[in-house]
Scaffold this motif. Structure first.
Motif, PDB file in Angstrom:
ATOM      1  N   LYS A 171       4.746  57.695  -6.665  1.00 20.83           N
ATOM      2  CA  LYS A 171       5.190  57.360  -5.304  1.00 20.83           C
ATOM      3  C   LYS A 171       6.338  58.271  -4.871  1.00 20.83           C
ATOM      4  CE  LYS A 171       2.851  53.588  -4.035  1.00 20.83           C
ATOM      5  NZ  LYS A 171       2.162  53.515  -2.752  1.00 20.83           N
ATOM      6  N   LEU A 172       7.275  58.511  -5.789  1.00 22.02           N
ATOM      7  CA  LEU A 172       8.404  59.383  -5.452  1.00 22.02           C
ATOM      8  C   LEU A 172       7.962  60.828  -5.265  1.00 22.02           C
ATOM      9  CD1 LEU A 172      11.173  57.907  -7.764  1.00 22.02           C
ATOM     10  CD2 LEU A 172      10.828  57.514  -5.317  1.00 22.02           C
ATOM     11  N   MET A 173       7.007  61.284  -6.070  1.00 22.80           N
ATOM     12  CA  MET A 173       6.490  62.652  -5.910  1.00 22.80           C
ATOM     13  C   MET A 173       5.781  62.809  -4.567  1.00 22.80           C
ATOM     14  SD  MET A 173       5.196  63.645  -9.789  1.00 22.80           S
ATOM     15  CE  MET A 173       3.565  63.752  -9.192  1.00 22.80           C
ATOM     16  N   TYR A 174       4.960  61.817  -4.197  1.00 23.03           N
ATOM     17  CA  TYR A 174       4.261  61.886  -2.907  1.00 23.03           C
ATOM     18  C   TYR A 174       5.250  61.881  -1.748  1.00 23.03           C
ATOM     19  CZ  TYR A 174      -0.108  60.960  -5.388  1.00 23.03           C
ATOM     20  OH  TYR A 174      -1.185  61.028  -6.221  1.00 23.03           O
ATOM     21  N   TYR A 175       6.282  61.094  -1.883  1.00 23.77           N
ATOM     22  CA  TYR A 175       7.318  61.055  -0.849  1.00 23.77           C
ATOM     23  C   TYR A 175       7.967  62.422  -0.698  1.00 23.77           C
ATOM     24  CZ  TYR A 175      11.573  59.511   1.572  1.00 23.77           C
ATOM     25  OH  TYR A 175      12.606  59.350   2.458  1.00 23.77           O
ATOM     26  N   ARG A 176       8.308  63.061  -1.812  1.00 23.08           N
ATOM     27  CA  ARG A 176       8.925  64.388  -1.770  1.00 23.08           C
ATOM     28  C   ARG A 176       7.951  65.400  -1.191  1.00 23.08           C
ATOM     29  NH1 ARG A 176      13.340  66.173  -4.714  1.00 23.08           N
ATOM     30  NH2 ARG A 176      14.287  64.630  -3.366  1.00 23.08           N
ATOM     31  N   MET A 177       6.689  65.361  -1.615  1.00 21.02           N
ATOM     32  CA  MET A 177       5.691  66.316  -1.127  1.00 21.02           C
ATOM     33  C   MET A 177       5.432  66.131   0.364  1.00 21.02           C
ATOM     34  SD  MET A 177       2.983  66.740  -4.304  1.00 21.02           S
ATOM     35  CE  MET A 177       2.223  65.187  -3.977  1.00 21.02           C
ATOM     36  N   GLY A 178       5.602  64.909   0.857  1.00 25.00           N
ATOM     37  CA  GLY A 178       5.410  64.629   2.281  1.00 25.00           C
ATOM     38  C   GLY A 178       6.660  64.888   3.091  1.00 25.00           C
ATOM     39  N   GLU A 179       7.580  65.655   2.522  1.00 23.25           N
ATOM     40  CA  GLU A 179       8.828  66.047   3.171  1.00 23.25           C
ATOM     41  C   GLU A 179       9.696  64.845   3.535  1.00 23.25           C
ATOM     42  OE1 GLU A 179       7.963  68.866   6.276  1.00 23.25           O
ATOM     43  OE2 GLU A 179       6.774  70.097   4.909  1.00 23.25           O
ATOM     44  N   GLU A 180       9.534  63.763   2.775  1.00 19.42           N
ATOM     45  CA  GLU A 180      10.390  62.579   2.879  1.00 19.42           C
ATOM     46  C   GLU A 180      10.403  61.977   4.282  1.00 19.42           C
ATOM     47  OE1 GLU A 180      14.164  63.325   0.914  1.00 19.42           O
ATOM     48  OE2 GLU A 180      13.165  64.689  -0.465  1.00 19.42           O
ATOM     49  N   ILE A 181       9.245  62.010   4.920  1.00 16.53           N
ATOM     50  CA  ILE A 181       9.146  61.497   6.290  1.00 16.53           C
ATOM     51  C   ILE A 181       8.706  60.030   6.294  1.00 16.53           C
ATOM     52  CG2 ILE A 181       7.923  61.729   8.478  1.00 16.53           C
ATOM     53  CD1 ILE A 181       7.843  64.779   7.880  1.00 16.53           C
ATOM     54  N   SER A 182       7.557  59.745   5.695  1.00 16.30           N
ATOM     55  CA  SER A 182       7.029  58.380   5.684  1.00 16.30           C
ATOM     56  C   SER A 182       7.851  57.501   4.749  1.00 16.30           C
ATOM     57  CB  SER A 182       5.574  58.393   5.211  1.00 16.30           C
ATOM     58  OG  SER A 182       5.128  57.070   4.998  1.00 16.30           O
ATOM     59  N   GLN A 183       8.168  56.311   5.205  1.00 16.86           N
ATOM     60  CA  GLN A 183       8.952  55.376   4.389  1.00 16.86           C
ATOM     61  C   GLN A 183       8.069  54.453   3.546  1.00 16.86           C
ATOM     62  OE1 GLN A 183      12.378  55.497   4.038  1.00 16.86           O
ATOM     63  NE2 GLN A 183      11.907  57.426   5.049  1.00 16.86           N
ATOM     64  N   LYS A 184       6.751  54.653   3.576  1.00 18.42           N
ATOM     65  CA  LYS A 184       5.843  53.795   2.827  1.00 18.42           C
ATOM     66  C   LYS A 184       6.117  53.863   1.329  1.00 18.42           C
ATOM     67  CE  LYS A 184       0.960  53.030   1.719  1.00 18.42           C
ATOM     68  NZ  LYS A 184       1.339  52.294   0.555  1.00 18.42           N
ATOM     69  N   ASP A 228      13.913  63.484 -13.797  1.00 21.35           N
ATOM     70  CA  ASP A 228      14.627  64.754 -13.990  1.00 21.35           C
ATOM     71  C   ASP A 228      13.647  65.912 -14.104  1.00 21.35           C
ATOM     72  OD1 ASP A 228      17.277  63.850 -13.943  1.00 21.35           O
ATOM     73  OD2 ASP A 228      17.304  63.471 -16.102  1.00 21.35           O
ATOM     74  N   GLN A 229      12.631  65.742 -14.936  1.00 16.39           N
ATOM     75  CA  GLN A 229      11.648  66.806 -15.160  1.00 16.39           C
ATOM     76  C   GLN A 229      10.892  67.168 -13.891  1.00 16.39           C
ATOM     77  OE1 GLN A 229      11.493  68.415 -18.206  1.00 16.39           O
ATOM     78  NE2 GLN A 229      13.260  67.092 -18.522  1.00 16.39           N
ATOM     79  N   LEU A 230      10.627  66.188 -13.066  1.00 15.91           N
ATOM     80  CA  LEU A 230       9.842  66.391 -11.842  1.00 15.91           C
ATOM     81  C   LEU A 230      10.691  66.754 -10.624  1.00 15.91           C
ATOM     82  CD1 LEU A 230       7.478  63.331 -12.367  1.00 15.91           C
ATOM     83  CD2 LEU A 230       6.850  65.754 -12.616  1.00 15.91           C
ATOM     84  N   GLY A 231      12.004  66.765 -10.792  1.00 21.55           N
ATOM     85  CA  GLY A 231      12.888  67.123  -9.680  1.00 21.55           C
ATOM     86  C   GLY A 231      13.014  66.046  -8.624  1.00 21.55           C
ATOM     87  N   ILE A 232      12.832  64.793  -9.033  1.00 16.81           N
ATOM     88  CA  ILE A 232      12.911  63.682  -8.072  1.00 16.81           C
ATOM     89  C   ILE A 232      13.971  62.660  -8.482  1.00 16.81           C
ATOM     90  CG2 ILE A 232      10.569  63.916  -7.161  1.00 16.81           C
ATOM     91  CD1 ILE A 232       9.704  61.712  -9.147  1.00 16.81           C
ATOM     92  N   ARG A 233      14.861  63.058  -9.359  1.00 12.51           N
ATOM     93  CA  ARG A 233      15.885  62.125  -9.843  1.00 12.51           C
ATOM     94  C   ARG A 233      16.765  61.623  -8.703  1.00 12.51           C
ATOM     95  NH1 ARG A 233      18.557  60.943 -14.829  1.00 12.51           N
ATOM     96  NH2 ARG A 233      19.996  59.277 -14.294  1.00 12.51           N
ATOM     97  N   ASP A 234      17.053  62.493  -7.748  1.00 11.47           N
ATOM     98  CA  ASP A 234      17.877  62.071  -6.620  1.00 11.47           C
ATOM     99  C   ASP A 234      17.209  60.932  -5.844  1.00 11.47           C
ATOM    100  OD1 ASP A 234      15.920  64.054  -5.856  1.00 11.47           O
ATOM    101  OD2 ASP A 234      16.959  64.312  -3.961  1.00 11.47           O
ATOM    102  N   LEU A 235      15.889  61.015  -5.689  1.00 12.45           N
ATOM    103  CA  LEU A 235      15.159  59.953  -4.992  1.00 12.45           C
ATOM    104  C   LEU A 235      15.207  58.653  -5.795  1.00 12.45           C
ATOM    105  CD1 LEU A 235      12.001  61.919  -3.813  1.00 12.45           C
ATOM    106  CD2 LEU A 235      14.069  61.401  -2.511  1.00 12.45           C
ATOM    107  N   TRP A 236      14.954  58.761  -7.092  1.00  5.94           N
ATOM    108  CA  TRP A 236      14.985  57.579  -7.958  1.00  5.94           C
ATOM    109  C   TRP A 236      16.363  56.917  -7.916  1.00  5.94           C
ATOM    110  CZ3 TRP A 236      13.045  53.621 -10.194  1.00  5.94           C
ATOM    111  CH2 TRP A 236      13.745  52.960 -11.185  1.00  5.94           C
ATOM    112  N   ASP A 237      17.404  57.719  -8.116  1.00  7.95           N
ATOM    113  CA  ASP A 237      18.753  57.159  -8.127  1.00  7.95           C
ATOM    114  C   ASP A 237      19.072  56.468  -6.802  1.00  7.95           C
ATOM    115  OD1 ASP A 237      19.288  57.925 -10.732  1.00  7.95           O
ATOM    116  OD2 ASP A 237      20.438  59.698 -10.156  1.00  7.95           O
ATOM    117  N   GLY A 238      18.700  57.102  -5.714  1.00  9.79           N
ATOM    118  CA  GLY A 238      18.986  56.512  -4.404  1.00  9.79           C
ATOM    119  C   GLY A 238      18.281  55.183  -4.198  1.00  9.79           C
ATOM    120  N   LEU A 239      17.024  55.090  -4.608  1.00 11.48           N
ATOM    121  CA  LEU A 239      16.284  53.840  -4.433  1.00 11.48           C
ATOM    122  C   LEU A 239      16.743  52.779  -5.422  1.00 11.48           C
ATOM    123  CD1 LEU A 239      12.707  55.190  -3.755  1.00 11.48           C
ATOM    124  CD2 LEU A 239      14.288  54.162  -2.123  1.00 11.48           C
TER     125      LEU A 239
END
Length: 70
Positions: free
Chosen positions: A5-18, A44-55
């Protein structure tokens, strides 16, 4: 599922809040049963740690021994 879910959010340029909303719901349901070290390692490995930490922190969760920098 959380990592996807976090990877898809990042790939979608963090636009959709779904996807973030889904992750917050999952955190609420599973809570302390989550394998936090596993999620943090792969985030960390996927470069989405910032998203995880924030949520994780926005969901009101707290981790024993967690860093105070958040």
């Amino acid at each position: 599922m959380i990592l996807y879910k976090l990877m898809y959010y990042r790939m979608g340029e963090e636009i959709s809040q779904k996807h973030p909303a889904d992750v917050v719901k999952m955190i609420g349901v599973v809570g302390r049963d989550l394998d936090i070290p596993y999620i943090e390692y792969w985030a960390d490995q996927l470069g989405i740690r910032d998203l995880w930490d924030g949520l994780w922190w926005s969901g009101g969760s707290s981790r024993p021994g967690a860093s105070l920098e958040h």
